[in-house]
Design an enzyme around this catalytic site. Structure first.
Site: not given
Length: 335
Positions: A192, A239
């Site tokens: 990340d 998303h």
């Protein structure tokens, strides 16, 4: 699709529902549930602790009592057992981080009409902002949600024989932790942004898994991913992107896998008609106000994306999960 029976009272209740929401957010932001979890206090006593106005605080306490989050006896208030468990910062089950993340979204949702007119975001993406409070609320809010979801998901996913898991966009590493707890032979890498490293390492250390879970800093939208994995987990990442971004990221994820590696994608999944379930439909609007191209996707769209990225045996895992969440699985081609 759920049939909704509307009436004028229900319509007005929906329109004014943010009053209750804002009362909850204010209570969490002021951290008033923490002292009230251990002792009853009057509005004046609590105001002195919180450096708040006694009159305004009394009104908020009465509203939270009317909502059933506080009990009132005479002029003293105390948190209900439920509020003490989930709204006190001293509780292991504290959900205040995700509630504060919701609070930070309110201003952009109030400009939804402008996002619809312009077709683009009206807020900055919190994960890329150097704003410590909002970043903590976002990342630890994801921890709150994952701690609720992971026990429902992880035991139902077969990772037997898998040795190395990529938790892509894993934030504080909650799913990596649960996967490793469930599968003793598994190690994991949380991949990340650099701003999430501190939260991930602290969370992993808290669960005693620092020897099995490591962190790799990547902006996975622009950089390639580490390789050599036999499983990849992408939870609520796609998303935030448009179809082209999803295709690029899934291609990278597939390249990170060894032949026969398992890819697992969790998303809020729309029906193919796209007007149900309710939560994924509303979540698309959350992406509209906050991202340039993000949206919720249907099951057929997610399946097609994975197949286009080269995955084989693509299927939806038969799990009943809240908020329209679903998991699509596929396998990397063999040698």
């Amino acid at each position: 699709m759920e049939t909704r029976l509307w009436s004028v009272p229900r319509l007005l209740e929906l329109s004014g529902g943010y009053w209750s929401t804002c009362a909850l957010h204010a209570g969490v932001k002021l951290q008033l549930f923490t002292p009230l979890a251990t002792q009853p206090l009057s509005a004046g006593e609590l105001a002195a602790k919180l450096q708040a106005n006694p009159r305004g605080l009394a009104m908020l306490l009465d509203a939270l009592s009317a909502l059933g989050l506080l009990d009132k006896n005479g002029d003293r208030y105390v948190a209900t057992p439920f509020a003490a468990q989930f709204l006190s910062r001293d509780s292991a089950d504290y959900l205040g981080h995700i509630i504060m993340h919701h609070h930070h979204l309110v201003s952009s949702w109030s400009e939804l009409d402008q996002a619809v007119r312009g077709g683009g975001p009206v807020r900055e993406r919190v994960a890329h902002q150097d704003v410590a409070g909002q970043r903590e609320s976002f990342l630890m809010g994801m921890f709150n949600l994952a701690m609720l979801m992971a026990p429902k998901i992880v035991p139902n996913l077969d990772l037997a024989g898998r040795r190395r898991l990529l938790d892509l966009g894993g934030g504080p590493g909650t799913y990596a932790i649960h996967f490793c707890q469930e599968n003793p032979g598994l190690s994991a890498v949380v991949c990340d942004l650099p701003t999430t490293r501190e939260f991930a390492e602290q969370t992993v250390e808290r669960f005693g898994l620092a020897g099995r879970i490591s962190f790799v800093s990547r902006d996975f939208e622009t950089e390639e991913l580490p390789t050599g994995f036999d499983a990849a987990w992408l939870s609520h990442i796609l998303h935030s992107m448009g179809p082209e971004g999803c295709a690029a990221l899934l291609g990278k994820a597939m390249r990170s896998l060894e032949p026969g590696g398992l890819i697992l994608v969790q998303e809020f999944v729309l029906d193919d008609t796209k007007n149900a379930p309710l939560f994924p439909a509303l979540f698309s609007l959350n992406m509209l106000v906050g991202t340039a191209q993000g949206q919720s996707y249907s099951e057929s769209e997610l399946v097609a994306m994975l197949e286009a990225a080269g995955a084989r045996e693509v299927r939806r895992i038969p799990l009943q999960l809240p908020n329209g969440s679903g998991i699509i699985a596929g396998v990397a081609p063999g040698p």
